[in-house]
Scaffold this active site. Structure first.
Site, PDB file in Angstrom:
ATOM      1  N   ARG A   1       0.823  -1.219   0.000  1.00 44.15           N
ATOM      2  CA  ARG A   1       0.000   0.000   0.000  1.00 44.15           C
ATOM      3  C   ARG A   1       0.857   1.269   0.000  1.00 44.15           C
ATOM      4  O   ARG A   1       0.599   2.189  -0.789  1.00 44.15           O
ATOM      5  CB  ARG A   1      -0.960  -0.008   1.188  1.00 44.15           C
ATOM      6  CG  ARG A   1      -2.085  -1.012   1.082  1.00 44.15           C
ATOM      7  CD  ARG A   1      -2.917  -1.015   2.351  1.00 44.15           C
ATOM      8  NE  ARG A   1      -2.115  -1.323   3.512  1.00 44.15           N
ATOM      9  CZ  ARG A   1      -2.476  -1.105   4.768  1.00 44.15           C
ATOM     10  NH1 ARG A   1      -3.651  -0.543   5.032  1.00 44.15           N
ATOM     11  NH2 ARG A   1      -1.694  -1.438   5.772  1.00 44.15           N
TER      12      ARG A   1
ATOM     13  N   ASN B   1      -6.187  -2.362   2.225  1.00 42.03           N
ATOM     14  CA  ASN B   1      -6.222  -3.810   2.402  1.00 42.03           C
ATOM     15  C   ASN B   1      -7.673  -4.254   2.498  1.00 42.03           C
ATOM     16  O   ASN B   1      -8.526  -3.509   3.001  1.00 42.03           O
ATOM     17  CB  ASN B   1      -5.498  -4.229   3.682  1.00 42.03           C
ATOM     18  CG  ASN B   1      -3.993  -4.225   3.530  1.00 42.03           C
ATOM     19  OD1 ASN B   1      -3.466  -4.222   2.425  1.00 42.03           O
ATOM     20  ND2 ASN B   1      -3.289  -4.218   4.654  1.00 42.03           N
TER      21      ASN B   1
END
Length: 767
Positions: free
Chosen positions: A18, A36
């Site tokens: 990320r 996520n």
């Protein structure tokens, strides 16, 4: 303006993915979000001009973080929503697609450099980690991989750590869930044997000093407790063996780094890369003649199991010891799983160790060290656990249903399967222990829950052996959830798993060589050649095997000389002849030989076409006093002995047909060895027997698969990793234009059994 909604699966949580997306998008000038999601996948929304989106998609694959693995990218074009800037959103609980639960990674070089830098605020900090390394699975309660879902949740980040966490330019620590420092992270404590705290300035340095003085210390590590001691002191190692009730099973040796380990074993550059990989497994390598390691660490063996310090804690401990390497063995009592919590350590290890070095971070999932060796020049897994589990293995076929498999009873792993993926649990161990059985059930439940396996649409797969604990556990689990059970024959699971792991399709011949597996004819199998279709599991034909050994008792596996008595008795030898061959002098041993002869005479035995028992029997011919104190000991000893000799092909075998199955009669090999003892070096005999057995297995395959449309041969089972057996097999099959293929991603032994069970259960036709 265009917009894309992207879902990325693979190993993309817990690897800095990320933050990588965040930096990449800002660099290109796009907008949107990344988060996520509950199936361990990552969801990305990006919007911007077409050129920027193409640049983003290309960089997604080419510039990803080092530990990340992308399996699949699914994207849909959407209408732009007018995002202003880019955000890492709070993780979602729902599952869009399944993705990998991240395994644990060895400390990276950057974190280690920080630990060794006196000017760094993490200098000598034993729990340093970043987005590219450190604990993952061992501290995860659930997916997605966020700090609040791990045992790091109780450690509140200090201002400095929070600044790093929020800084998009900090490549290794931006949104790295496991980061900490000496101000806010886990703490170490030193305890004595009674688990009374010892007040010292630095528990880690004090533990190293105590080890150097000859004390034995339990060390709470990443996936469980280790037991650490000097590896150079015979008295210390002997004391550890006596306390652990482990008379001969080898201990692993952990070294500071590969420059230390190369003083102990011979290694090449490829070995170095394996040892220094993010998985940092134990690797079996040939001992150096001038190694300072005590002969009691791996008595009578040619190879040492070595690995590097894969956490800062282990590294700091070792750097403060005199030798820079130590015995580092599993923290358990014999037959039990490795301890992962303080209560287990206090109650079970206090009779083994003198001190405890303990940290206060909970170990959620016990993860033993993985183990590799080389066979035929290839690296082969013996134990697949830390660094590998629970990442999935992609397979070249799509399963028709979801599967839960319970494996076997030795070196157990469970498994789940869905779509074109198989996930094996971490190494569980032998299921004789009640605690190991509980561990298996817990591990399977964890996989079912976190990989989103739908039990109502699943089947349970178990081994055919009627007395296996794993079978009972699987049947009870199926009854509890009201789902069907599928039985899969042990050796078929082995060879099918090897074939699918190697990406094979069409007709395949599989050689399964191991100790014990329940056969379709209610005898014990262990040296079988099966022909099957890799793409259509369910139908296989047993075309060849080896002659039988009579098993008169479970004691036969513990005292291999009993196998000699029973085999030669069945071949018509009288007791006096066998006593002379084996060299029996002890009256108690003579009495045991009489008992075995009597049982054979009465027909009170089980027939076993077992490679493992045959190897054990030959080991007893060369060393009549040998006994098995751990799984595979006689076979391991025989292979080690073989390293001192040069193999040659022994003659005297014959082939015969038995109820449609071609069998290898190895009686001539056995009598050759009996006749040559004393005149030929034992190492030559050991190497020649193992090589010849492999060669004649090749003869069996060559003589039975013609006309079967077979283009590939796989070999699996615990004995498949034997260097000399594999060499003989390969040299014979080469004459036929064939090559024996070992599995690459799973252990050939029973640790890989659940993989083949999952594939079989997911593809066979249910009645």
């Amino acid at each position: 303006m265009r917009a894309l909604r992207i879902v990325v699966t693979g190993l993309v949580q817990g690897v800095g993915f990320r933050p990588f997306i965040d930096r990449l998008v800002r660099q290109i000038g796009l907008n949107g979000f990344v988060r996520n999601v509950g199936g361990s996948e990552v969801e990305i929304w990006v919007e911007g001009d077409e050129e920027g989106l193409y640049e983003f998609l290309a960089a997604l694959f080419n510039e990803k973080p080092p530990p990340a693995l992308i399996d699949e990218v699914v994207f849909e074009e959407e209408s732009p929503l007018g995002y202003n800037g880019f955000t890492i959103l709070k993780s979602g609980e729902s599952r869009i697609l399944r993705s990998n639960i991240p395994p644990d990674f060895a400390v990276c070089k950057h974190c280690l450099e920080e630990v060794l830098d006196p000017s760094n605020r993490r200098y000598m900090y034993p729990f340093n980690s970043c987005a590219w390394c450190g604990p993952r699975f061992s501290m995860m309660y659930r997916s997605p991989y966020d700090r609040e879902n791990t045992s790091m949740a109780k450690y509140v980040l200090c201002e400095d750590c929070m600044r790093e966490y929020r800084d998009p330019s900090n490549v290794r620590r931006h949104h790295a869930q496991g980061i900490s420092c000496p101000r806010d992270g886990p703490r170490l404590t030193l305890y004595d044997r009674g688990f009374t705290r010892i007040d010292v300035g630095d528990p880690l340095v004090e533990a190293a000093r105590l080890i150097d003085e000859g004390y034995i210390v339990a060390v709470k590590g990443l996936g469980g407790y280790h037991i650490a001691s000097l590896a150079t002191d015979d008295d210390v190692v002997q004391r550890l063996r006596e306390r652990k009730r482990r008379p001969r099973k080898p201990f692993a040796v952990m070294g500071l780094d590969t420059s230390i380990l190369e003083l102990l074993v011979y290694m090449d550059e490829a070995d170095r890369e394996v040892l220094e990989s993010p998985q940092a497994p134990i690797l079996l390598l040939p001992k150096r003649e001038d190694s300072p390691v005590s002969r009691l660490v791996s008595p009578g063996l040619s190879h040492e199991g070595v690995f590097i310090a894969y956490t800062p804690l282990h590294f700091i401990l070792l750097m403060h010891t005199r030798d820079k390497f130590l015995v580092m063995t599993s923290g358990n009592v014999s037959g039990e799983p490795m301890c992962r919590d303080d209560e287990c350590a206090r109650s079970k290890l206090s009779q083994i160790v003198d001190f405890f070095l303990v940290h206060d971070r909970d170990i959620v999932n016990r993860v033993d060290d993985s183990v590799l060796r080389k066979t035929g020049g290839e690296y082969v897994l013996l134990r697949r656990s830390r660094g590998f589990a629970p990442a999935w293995i992609k397979i070249p076929v799509r399963l028709e249903r979801e599967v839960v498999a319970f494996g076997g009873d030795l070196n157990n792993t469970g498994g789940v399967g869905f779509e074109d993926k198989v996930v094996l649990t971490q190494y569980i161990g032998d299921l004789e222990s009640y605690n190991a059985q509980v561990e298996l059930l817990n591990a399977i439940e964890y996989m079912v829950r976190n990989y989103g396996v739908s039990l109502r649409d699943s089947v349970i797969v178990v081994d055919k052996h009627p007395l296996y604990h794993s079978r009972r556990l699987g049947v009870e689990y199926a009854e509890r959830h009201g789902i069907p059970v599928v039985e899969v024959q042990h050796h078929y699971a082995h060879v099918l798993g090897a074939a699918i792991d190697r990406g094979l399709s069409g007709r395949v011949a599989g050689l399964a060589v191991d100790g014990v597996g329940w056969g379709d004819d209610s005898t014990v199998w262990g040296g079988e050649i099966l022909v099957f279709d890799a793409g259509k599991p369910g139908a296989y034909r047993r075309v060849a095997s080896i002659d039988h050994i009579p098993l008169t008792s479970d004691k036969d596996t513990l005292k291999p000389a009993r196998l000699v008595y029973g085999y030669l008795a069945r071949k018509g030898w009288n007791l006096d002849e066998v006593v002379k061959v084996v060299g029996v002098r002890d009256p108690r041993v003579l009495s045991e030989a009489r008992v075995v002869f009597r049982m054979v005479d009465l027909g009170r035995y089980t027939l076993a076409s077992s490679t493992g028992r045959l190897i054990d029997m030959v080991a007893a011919l060369l060393n009549p006093s040998i006994e098995r104190s751990f799984e595979g000991e006689p076979a391991i000893w025989l292979e080690s002995l073989a390293h001192s000799g040069t193999p040659r092909l022994l003659e005297g075998v014959r082939f015969f047909i038995d109820d449609g199955v071609m069998r290898l009669d190895y009686y001539g090999l056995v009598t050759n060895i009996i006749e040559m003892r004393g005149a030929v070096e034992p190492g030559v005999l050991a190497a020649s027997f193992l090589y010849s057995l492999g060669y004649y297995y090749g003869e069996l395959i060559a003589g039975t698969v013609k006309g079967e449309g077979v283009s590939s041969v796989v070999v699996s089972g615990g004995a498949a990793v034997n260097e000399y057996l594999y060499k003989g097999l390969k040299e014979r099959l080469t004459l036929e234009g064939l090559e024996p293929l070992l599995p690459r991603n799973i252990p050939p032994g029973d640790g890989g059994l659940s993989f083949g069970q999952v594939v079989a259960g997911g593809l066979i036709r249910l009645t």
